[in-house]
Design a protein around this motif. Structure first.
Motif, PDB file in Angstrom:
ATOM      1  N   PHE A   1      93.988  -3.990 157.595  1.00 37.10           N
ATOM      2  CA  PHE A   1      92.827  -3.088 157.266  1.00 37.10           C
ATOM      3  C   PHE A   1      92.780  -1.807 157.740  1.00 37.10           C
ATOM      4  CE2 PHE A   1      88.498  -1.837 157.797  1.00 37.10           C
ATOM      5  CZ  PHE A   1      87.973  -2.302 156.614  1.00 37.10           C
ATOM      6  N   GLY A   2      93.492  -1.288 158.743  1.00 38.51           N
ATOM      7  CA  GLY A   2      93.402   0.162 159.043  1.00 38.51           C
ATOM      8  C   GLY A   2      94.452   0.725 158.262  1.00 38.51           C
ATOM      9  N   THR A   3      95.694   0.077 158.061  1.00 37.24           N
ATOM     10  CA  THR A   3      96.551   0.790 157.006  1.00 37.24           C
ATOM     11  C   THR A   3      95.892   1.017 155.631  1.00 37.24           C
ATOM     12  OG1 THR A   3      98.366  -0.251 158.214  1.00 37.24           O
ATOM     13  CG2 THR A   3      98.821   0.475 155.968  1.00 37.24           C
ATOM     14  N   GLY A   4      95.176  -0.137 155.131  1.00 41.09           N
ATOM     15  CA  GLY A   4      94.834  -0.026 153.843  1.00 41.09           C
ATOM     16  C   GLY A   4      93.479   1.167 153.728  1.00 41.09           C
ATOM     17  N   LEU A   5      92.949   1.072 154.787  1.00 41.71           N
ATOM     18  CA  LEU A   5      91.647   2.128 154.938  1.00 41.71           C
ATOM     19  C   LEU A   5      92.172   3.442 154.903  1.00 41.71           C
ATOM     20  CD1 LEU A   5      88.640   2.574 155.083  1.00 41.71           C
ATOM     21  CD2 LEU A   5      88.718   2.241 157.459  1.00 41.71           C
ATOM     22  N   ARG A   6      93.116   3.717 155.657  1.00 37.24           N
ATOM     23  CA  ARG A   6      93.862   5.014 155.576  1.00 37.24           C
ATOM     24  C   ARG A   6      94.350   5.521 154.411  1.00 37.24           C
ATOM     25  NH1 ARG A   6      95.444   3.071 160.785  1.00 37.24           N
ATOM     26  NH2 ARG A   6      97.587   2.743 159.929  1.00 37.24           N
ATOM     27  N   ALA A   7      95.097   4.499 153.789  1.00 37.21           N
ATOM     28  CA  ALA A   7      95.614   4.678 152.497  1.00 37.21           C
ATOM     29  C   ALA A   7      94.441   5.317 151.418  1.00 37.21           C
ATOM     30  CB  ALA A   7      96.508   3.545 152.143  1.00 37.21           C
ATOM     31  N   LEU A   8      93.538   4.193 151.321  1.00 32.77           N
ATOM     32  CA  LEU A   8      92.569   4.456 150.504  1.00 32.77           C
ATOM     33  C   LEU A   8      91.627   5.817 150.571  1.00 32.77           C
ATOM     34  CD1 LEU A   8      89.754   1.804 149.600  1.00 32.77           C
ATOM     35  CD2 LEU A   8      89.099   3.991 149.844  1.00 32.77           C
ATOM     36  N   LEU A   9      91.472   6.288 151.850  1.00 40.28           N
ATOM     37  CA  LEU A   9      90.917   7.377 151.996  1.00 40.28           C
ATOM     38  C   LEU A   9      91.720   8.689 151.769  1.00 40.28           C
ATOM     39  CD1 LEU A   9      88.861   6.536 155.493  1.00 40.28           C
ATOM     40  CD2 LEU A   9      87.806   6.634 153.025  1.00 40.28           C
ATOM     41  N   ASP A  10      93.021   8.673 152.022  1.00 38.35           N
ATOM     42  CA  ASP A  10      93.941   9.604 151.750  1.00 38.35           C
ATOM     43  C   ASP A  10      94.012   9.722 150.381  1.00 38.35           C
ATOM     44  OD1 ASP A  10      94.494   9.873 154.462  1.00 38.35           O
ATOM     45  OD2 ASP A  10      96.480   8.899 154.372  1.00 38.35           O
TER      46      ASP A  10
END
Length: 216
Positions: free
Chosen positions: A193-202
């Protein structure tokens, strides 16, 4: 006979009992007959507060939505739009993972649920204040809901069995550690989830800069 000081039933009592059933046994456990038995009342008395079982489940879903922190979207909060989305996503996911069985109801969207509509309103308002065009703000709200509710609908790690023999290296040469995933479910799922969230926000940050959007 004197009337009891408190009524036997209230919306909050019904929602609390229904929520407890959903948490412990799933959506299928909820019926008006079962709820009436849990509350010690007659079945028809529930209809003084809710017309249908679906209305009760909608109220349970809204009670979960009400637990989501929205303070980061308030005007005057120092967090920028990316920080706000990040912190809200963590709070939203925490609420859903604490009540996973109600997620399919929440995934249908807010409908007429007051707390759910407050969430949608807060996200849209914060994004437009940050300078995102209304259409893009709508897309961001939808995107975040898809991502967060999707992550709470199931566990990637629990999708693998704790049995080394299930993953024959002749068939699955890259899954030799897959039988260990279930033992590390929380770490794996939170990491994903953290990896996906960072990628999404980036990615959204790149769009924001490319579009030349700025806080109004």
């Amino acid at each position: 006979m004197a009337r009891p000081r408190k009524p036997l039933l209230s919306r909050d009592r019904i929602v609390g009992a229904a929520g407890a059933l959903v948490d412990s046994e799933g959506l299928e456990a909820v019926s008006t007959r079962r709820l009436a038995a849990e509350l010690g009342v007659s079945g028809p008395s529930l209809y003084n507060h809710f017309r249908t079982k679906d209305e009760i489940l909608e109220a349970v879903a809204d009670a979960v939505s009400a637990k989501v922190d929205l303070s980061m979207f308030e005007e005057g909060d120092p967090r920028d739009w990316r920080e706000a989305l990040h912190d809200w996503a963590l709070s939203y996911r925490a609420a859903l993972t604490a009540h996973p069985h109600i997620v399919p109801v929440l995934a249908r969207g807010p409908g007429r649920r007051p707390a759910g509509l407050k969430v949608a309103d807060a996200v849209f308002g914060a994004m437009t204040r940050a300078g995102w065009p209304p259409a893009q703000a709508t897309h961001i709200g939808a995107l975040m809901r898809y991502f967060i509710t999707g992550s709470a609908l199931g566990s990637f790690a629990r999708g693998f069995v704790d049995d080394r023999t299930a993953y024959d290296p002749a068939d699955y040469p890259h899954l030799q550690q897959a039988h260990l995933l279930a033992d590390h479910q929380e770490k794996v799922d939170e990491g994903a989830f953290g990896t996906g969230l960072r990628a999404l926000l980036d990615g959204l940050g790149c769009q924001y800069e490319a579009g030349g959007y700025r806080k109004a």
